[in-house]
Design an enzyme around this catalytic site. Structure first.
Site, PDB file in Angstrom:
ATOM      1  N   CYS A 150       0.826  -1.202   0.000  1.00 40.79           N
ATOM      2  CA  CYS A 150       0.000   0.000   0.000  1.00 40.79           C
ATOM      3  C   CYS A 150       0.866   1.261   0.000  1.00 40.79           C
ATOM      4  O   CYS A 150       1.382   1.654   1.046  1.00 40.79           O
ATOM      5  CB  CYS A 150      -0.879   0.034   1.238  1.00 40.79           C
ATOM      6  SG  CYS A 150      -1.730  -1.506   1.595  1.00 40.79           S
ATOM      7  N   PRO A 208      -5.056   8.964  -2.472  1.00 37.32           N
ATOM      8  CA  PRO A 208      -5.848   9.827  -3.361  1.00 37.32           C
ATOM      9  C   PRO A 208      -5.047  11.043  -3.842  1.00 37.32           C
ATOM     10  O   PRO A 208      -5.177  11.451  -4.992  1.00 37.32           O
ATOM     11  CB  PRO A 208      -7.029  10.244  -2.479  1.00 37.32           C
ATOM     12  CG  PRO A 208      -7.171   9.130  -1.482  1.00 37.32           C
ATOM     13  CD  PRO A 208      -5.786   8.604  -1.244  1.00 37.32           C
ATOM     14  N   TRP A 248      -6.293   2.391  -4.786  1.00 36.37           N
ATOM     15  CA  TRP A 248      -5.856   1.551  -5.915  1.00 36.37           C
ATOM     16  C   TRP A 248      -5.001   0.379  -5.454  1.00 36.37           C
ATOM     17  O   TRP A 248      -4.037   0.031  -6.126  1.00 36.37           O
ATOM     18  CB  TRP A 248      -5.003   2.327  -6.930  1.00 36.37           C
ATOM     19  CG  TRP A 248      -5.373   3.705  -7.312  1.00 36.37           C
ATOM     20  CD1 TRP A 248      -4.608   4.806  -7.148  1.00 36.37           C
ATOM     21  CD2 TRP A 248      -6.558   4.134  -7.982  1.00 36.37           C
ATOM     22  NE1 TRP A 248      -5.253   5.895  -7.665  1.00 36.37           N
ATOM     23  CE2 TRP A 248      -6.453   5.510  -8.171  1.00 36.37           C
ATOM     24  CE3 TRP A 248      -7.718   3.474  -8.415  1.00 36.37           C
ATOM     25  CZ2 TRP A 248      -7.445   6.262  -8.784  1.00 36.37           C
ATOM     26  CZ3 TRP A 248      -8.706   4.214  -9.025  1.00 36.37           C
ATOM     27  CH2 TRP A 248      -8.553   5.580  -9.201  1.00 36.37           C
ATOM     28  N   GLN A 299       0.270  -7.546 -47.625  1.00 36.65           N
ATOM     29  CA  GLN A 299       1.355  -6.925 -46.851  1.00 36.65           C
ATOM     30  C   GLN A 299       0.804  -6.093 -45.698  1.00 36.65           C
ATOM     31  O   GLN A 299       1.401  -6.015 -44.628  1.00 36.65           O
ATOM     32  CB  GLN A 299       2.210  -6.025 -47.752  1.00 36.65           C
ATOM     33  CG  GLN A 299       3.264  -6.783 -48.506  1.00 36.65           C
ATOM     34  CD  GLN A 299       4.275  -5.848 -49.166  1.00 36.65           C
ATOM     35  OE1 GLN A 299       4.242  -4.624 -48.986  1.00 36.65           O
ATOM     36  NE2 GLN A 299       5.168  -6.424 -49.937  1.00 36.65           N
ATOM     37  N   GLY A 322     -14.162  -7.108 -37.012  1.00 38.92           N
ATOM     38  CA  GLY A 322     -15.313  -7.126 -36.103  1.00 38.92           C
ATOM     39  C   GLY A 322     -15.142  -8.159 -34.998  1.00 38.92           C
ATOM     40  O   GLY A 322     -15.522  -7.925 -33.843  1.00 38.92           O
ATOM     41  N   GLU A 361       2.595   0.910 -11.223  1.00 40.70           N
ATOM     42  CA  GLU A 361       4.042   0.784 -10.964  1.00 40.70           C
ATOM     43  C   GLU A 361       4.824   1.908 -11.659  1.00 40.70           C
ATOM     44  O   GLU A 361       5.916   1.695 -12.164  1.00 40.70           O
ATOM     45  CB  GLU A 361       4.564  -0.580 -11.400  1.00 40.70           C
ATOM     46  CG  GLU A 361       3.998  -1.713 -10.574  1.00 40.70           C
ATOM     47  CD  GLU A 361       4.972  -2.288  -9.560  1.00 40.70           C
ATOM     48  OE1 GLU A 361       6.184  -2.185  -9.744  1.00 40.70           O
ATOM     49  OE2 GLU A 361       4.493  -2.843  -8.571  1.00 40.70           O
ATOM     50  N   SER A 408       3.852   5.718 -17.715  1.00 43.57           N
ATOM     51  CA  SER A 408       4.865   5.860 -18.777  1.00 43.57           C
ATOM     52  C   SER A 408       5.603   7.197 -18.659  1.00 43.57           C
ATOM     53  O   SER A 408       6.812   7.274 -18.903  1.00 43.57           O
ATOM     54  CB  SER A 408       4.194   5.771 -20.150  1.00 43.57           C
ATOM     55  OG  SER A 408       3.843   4.441 -20.437  1.00 43.57           O
TER      56      SER A 408
END
Ligand SMILES: Cc1cc2nc3c(=O)[nH]c(=O)nc-3n(C[C@H](O)[C@H](O)[C@H](O)COP(=O)(O)OP(=O)(O)OC[C@H]3O[C@@H](n4cnc5c(N)ncnc54)[C@H](O)[C@@H]3O)c2cc1C
Length: 404
Positions: A128, A132, A162, A299, A361, A384, A387
């Site tokens: 943890c 927030p 989270w 291709q 689809g 973690e 990016s």
């Protein structure tokens, strides 16, 4: 015998096959169901425990592989099966990593096995950190741990959010501020053992992907833990705080240390999802016929497949390099751990999107797994360290500048 090899050794190949077989026969067939249920897949974790895959011994063995490659190999195979279920199995290793990064050998011996329990008495662990108001900025944690000297207890108060396995874990490892004025350097990690009063689950989140993995808030309300639950011990903490107050350089803060150790493994999870999507698309493109020929004859499709495979392999190489550097004590001078997680995470998002396109689809509906893989992949550019945060770490490492 050449000095350099990218081949796995016999032991690693055996473990790889063993985990792959479990992923193929147990995890993948259950993936759709647990994604729909959005619940912790207890029966699958039990199966993993029965064969010794969900166990402290197995994880300790993988963690301590001298080449560093076993942990990424295991992570890749499990997420190839399904990322949500894999995280339900692997979530406890985050708690374990928190203990491993900062605990004494005695604390590791005491608490680490409790993160997993036994096949008859399964346990979970959680790590943890996030709050927030403190996600990417882990230096601004508000959760406080105050020492009650008379009782030799720490009193923890605050809300974490989270958290993988949050509130359903038996052991929570929590990072809290012991001296808010020192920011990240005033933080410490604590084990909150099973049955400790004052720990409660807040809301459980409904997510876009990895839905078999439980994510929730954890609320610590006057949660008292014995002094020995401070990871690393009081003496070490006092010395660290004294150094910080004198303005000396730190050797690494509690939360960041854990993330450094776990990043390549997280990157490997992203590789597992990307590889699954690549393989599925390749098979589909050979089968599916339009204009009287398989779509891979074009291709436009075949080059997508070529790019997917190239990026999957490049991701794995970055992951293996970082894991090997970590295990052999090489310094991460260019943020190589971050590079592996950044590239593998973004590759997983890109490859799974291409997979949807190749299936047309069929890629957009739940009869095929690729839309789930795309939903699952997205978390790898977020948790973690996002990016952007990985890029910050790399940019700072290579430039020597405090890029913001
Ligand atoms: C499913 C799931 C599981 C998780 N499991 C755990 C867990 O077990 N334990 C735990 O402690 N945490 C966990 N997390 C939390 C996760 O690590 C955070 O969500 C993540 O670190 C980002 O923090 P944030 O969500 O507060 O985003 P923010 O920090 O608010 O970021 C929002 C956006 O701003 C960008 N940003 C922020 N700062 C900068 C900057 N300086 N430069 C450029 N861009 C910036 C970010 O990259 C992002 O795009 C989990 C999250 C999720 C969704």
């Amino acid at each position: 015998m050449p000095d350099f090899s990218l081949e796995l050794n016999e032991d690693q190949l055996q473990v790889q096959k063993w985990v792959h077989d479990f992923a193929e026969s147990v995890i993948r067939p259950a993936a759709h169901e647990w994604d729909e249920r959005e619940e912790t897949p207890w029966p699958i974790i039990e199966e993993a425990a029965k064969i010794g895959l969900y166990s402290f011994d197995f994880v300790a063995n993988a963690f301590t592989d001298p080449t560093g490659l076993l942990m990424p190999v295991v992570n890749e195979e499990l997420t190839w099966g399904d990322a949500g279920i894999a995280l339900a199995i692997l979530g406890s290793t985050l708690g374990l990593a928190g203990i491993f990064a900062n605990g004494t050998p005695e604390q590791l011996m005491e608490w680490a096995p409790q993160c997993f329990g036994t096949p008859d008495d399964l346990k979970l662990a959680a790590f943890c950190v996030s709050e927030p108001d403190a996600g990417s900025d882990v230096s601004s944690l508000r959760t406080r741990a105050v020492y009650d000297e008379a009782k030799d207890e720490w009193v923890v108060n605050g809300t974490k959010t989270w958290i993988t396995n949050g509130g359903i874990a038996n052991t929570h490892v929590v990072v809290a501020s012991v001296d808010p004025e020192l920011g990240a350097r005033g933080q410490a990690s604590f084990v909150v053992p099973e049955g400790t009063p004052g720990v409660a689950m807040g809301q459980k989140f409904k997510k876009m992907g990895i839905r078999a993995s439980h994510t929730a808030e954890v609320i610590f309300d006057d949660c008292r833990v014995p002094g020995r639950c401070l990871l690393g011990g009081k003496e070490k903490l006092d010395a660290k705080l004294a150094r910080a107050r004198e303005g000396q350089r730190s050797s690494g803060q509690a939360a960041m240390k854990t993330f450094e150790a776990t990043r390549p493994a997280v990157g490997a999870q992203a590789v597992g999802i990307a590889r699954a999507a690549y393989e599925y698309s390749l098979d589909y493109a050979k089968e599916r016929k339009q204009f009287g020929r398989p779509i891979i004859d074009n291709q436009g499709i075949a080059f997508k497949i070529a790019d997917m495979k190239t990026r999957v392999d490049a991701s794995r190489l970055l992951v293996w390099r970082a894991a090997w550097m970590g295990a052999t004590g090489k310094p991460f001078e260019a943020g190589e751990g971050s590079m592996s997680k950044l590239f593998a995470g973004e590759t997983a998002v890109w490859v799974t999107e291409q997979a949807i396109q190749i299936l047309g689809g069929a890629g957009y509906v739940r009869e095929h797994p690729v839309e789930r893989w795309h939903r699952d992949a997205k978390i790898y550019t977020i948790f973690e360290g996002t990016s952007e945060i990985q890029r910050l770490i790399i940019a700072r490492a290579v430039s020597g500048m405090h890029v913001r």
